[in-house]
Design an enzyme around this catalytic site. Structure first.
Site, mmCIF file in Angstrom:
data_model
loop_
_atom_site.group_PDB
_atom_site.id
_atom_site.type_symbol
_atom_site.label_atom_id
_atom_site.label_comp_id
_atom_site.label_asym_id
_atom_site.label_seq_id
_atom_site.Cartn_x
_atom_site.Cartn_y
_atom_site.Cartn_z
ATOM 1 N N GLY A 81 64.237 8.382 -112.809
ATOM 2 C CA GLY A 81 65.468 8.723 -111.717
ATOM 3 C C GLY A 81 65.977 9.760 -111.969
ATOM 4 O O GLY A 81 66.191 10.808 -112.484
ATOM 5 N N ASN A 232 72.811 11.915 -113.374
ATOM 6 C CA ASN A 232 71.625 10.662 -113.197
ATOM 7 C C ASN A 232 71.437 10.033 -112.303
ATOM 8 O O ASN A 232 72.862 9.805 -111.236
ATOM 9 C CB ASN A 232 71.005 9.414 -114.467
ATOM 10 C CG ASN A 232 72.033 8.578 -114.213
ATOM 11 O OD1 ASN A 232 73.415 8.636 -114.595
ATOM 12 N ND2 ASN A 232 71.287 7.613 -114.566
ATOM 13 N N CYS A 234 72.488 6.882 -111.609
ATOM 14 C CA CYS A 234 74.029 5.268 -111.635
ATOM 15 C C CYS A 234 74.582 5.989 -111.892
ATOM 16 O O CYS A 234 76.113 5.767 -112.701
ATOM 17 C CB CYS A 234 73.129 4.569 -112.645
ATOM 18 S SG CYS A 234 71.982 3.338 -111.836
ATOM 19 N N GLU A 236 76.093 7.760 -114.641
ATOM 20 C CA GLU A 236 76.625 6.838 -116.140
ATOM 21 C C GLU A 236 76.183 8.314 -117.161
ATOM 22 O O GLU A 236 76.621 8.490 -118.366
ATOM 23 C CB GLU A 236 76.517 5.438 -116.591
ATOM 24 C CG GLU A 236 74.994 5.681 -117.458
ATOM 25 C CD GLU A 236 73.618 5.319 -116.476
ATOM 26 O OE1 GLU A 236 72.353 3.979 -116.150
ATOM 27 O OE2 GLU A 236 73.772 5.939 -114.530
#
Length: 368
Positions: A81, A232, A234, A236
């Site tokens: 990703g 990234n 998401c 985190e």
């Protein structure tokens, strides 16, 4: 499952004792390497074990945008990703002198990356994942906030606003706030109204998120050699341009045990502390044994050797110990777990550096 974990442990072990210890940790699911690590390490497929990447800085030109799109396609094709900072692209309506025309703005170019993502995911790989970031002071920020207020646009993206300390100070003061690009002010807005629009959109559509980018850079112990502008998909893992990060989680539920003397559940702190060095050693080995989508990503990873170790099962573990979720006791347990993981992983990293050498861009300022 055991065969898969044996494969992963074998691919990441330094020696037979390390293999035995790490395989036992994986067998009992006390540590869960991210899906990419499990899929890639020791497997015959040409895929990357890195879940997380951030794009190179996108140059404000057609060649720069298409180069970033090509890099993204290669990254997603290998299973990674990717996040982007689109703040480097001039706003909608800005003059392009060489063409005597006007720019269509960063949101229009995000659709190119969205199409790349949809194409890659439809070619038999896992669904593509992307994060689009725009700074809160970019002139197109209002269009960006509303860009996913539907179910059809930019479906291959999560989006986040890069929030600055300057903006938050303006919100607190209910002051005017300039939207600007390369020093030119395009528009002045109410900071409070803009903040409210972000929050209303997040409430109604779950987009955008917010990234406190100044705080990320202030708290980054690699801040002496990098600047972070995106995360990234998401969110985190904040990463610099070409940044890549290994991920994995300690499964806290697997450290819950019955105490035969008190007939109650306890947390095996000593077991967690014993597991951490083996995990850090194994995850560090991914850096050298990985396949990378690009040479720039490989150089970035090997120069800094970063990894992201988190937790899963926190709520379950805390409640099993009798701590109501969110209660003061639960929060003290959470803090103790995170302090244990933080301190022991740093100690394990120091031990590895003593044995194998520090990461190439190490500087004493890291310790600040």
């Amino acid at each position: 499952f055991k065969e898969a974990m044996t494969r992963v442990a074998n691919a990441l072990a330094d020696d037979p004792p390390h293999f035995d210890q790490f395989r036992s940790i994986l067998y009992h699911q006390r540590f869960l390497p991210a899906g990419r690590v499990q899929s890639a390490m020791g497997a015959p497929r040409e895929v990357t074990p890195y879940n997380c990447f951030v794009s190179p800085t996108i140059e404000d030109s057609m060649d720069g945008i298409m180069a970033a799109a090509t890099n993204a396609a290669k990254t997603m094709q290998m299973g990674g990703g990717i996040g982007y900072d689109f703040s480097t692209l001039r706003p909608r309506g800005a003059l392009i002198k060489s063409l005597d025309s006007k720019s269509s703005g960063p949101i229009s170019f995000m659709r190119i990356f969205d199409a790349v993502c949809q194409t890659i995911s439809s070619a038999g790989h896992r669904r593509g994942a992307q994060m689009g970031v725009l700074r809160v002071d970019h002139p197109d920020i209002e269009e960006f906030i509303r860009s996913k207020n539907n179910s059809t646009e930019l479906t291959g993206f999560n989006i986040s606003v890069g929030v600055t300390d300057e903006f938050m100070a303006a919100v607190k003061a209910d002051a005017a706030f300039d939207l600007r690009f390369e020093g030119q002010v395009y528009k002045t807005v109410s900071a409070t109204a803009l903040w409210d629009e972000i929050l209303r959109s997040t409430w109604d559509y779950a987009e955008p998120g917010v990234l406190f980018i100044d705080r990320m850079n202030q708290k980054n112990n690699l801040g002496y050699c990098e600047t972070i502008a995106a995360t990234n998909p998401c969110a985190e893992q904040p990463l610099p341009p070409n940044g890549a990060c290994l991920l994995g989680s300690f499964n806290l539920t697997q450290y819950i045990t019955d105490d035969p003397f008190t007939d109650r559940l306890d947390f095996e702190w000593h077991k967690l502390q014993e597991d951490i060095p083996a995990v850090v050693r194994a995850m560090d080995n991914v850096v050298d044994r990985a396949i990378y989508p690009s040479e720039a990503q490989e150089k970035e990873a090997k120069d800094k050797r970063r990894m992201g170790l988190g937790i899963t099962g926190l709520a379950n573990a805390g409640e099993a110990l009798g701590y109501e979720y969110g209660s003061p006791d639960f929060m003290r347990f959470t803090a103790a777990v995170m302090k244990c993981i933080r301190d022991k992983t740093y100690m394990a990293s120091v031990a590895l550096a003593s044995e194998k050498g520090a990461f190439p861009l190490y500087d004493p300022r890291y310790l600040n």
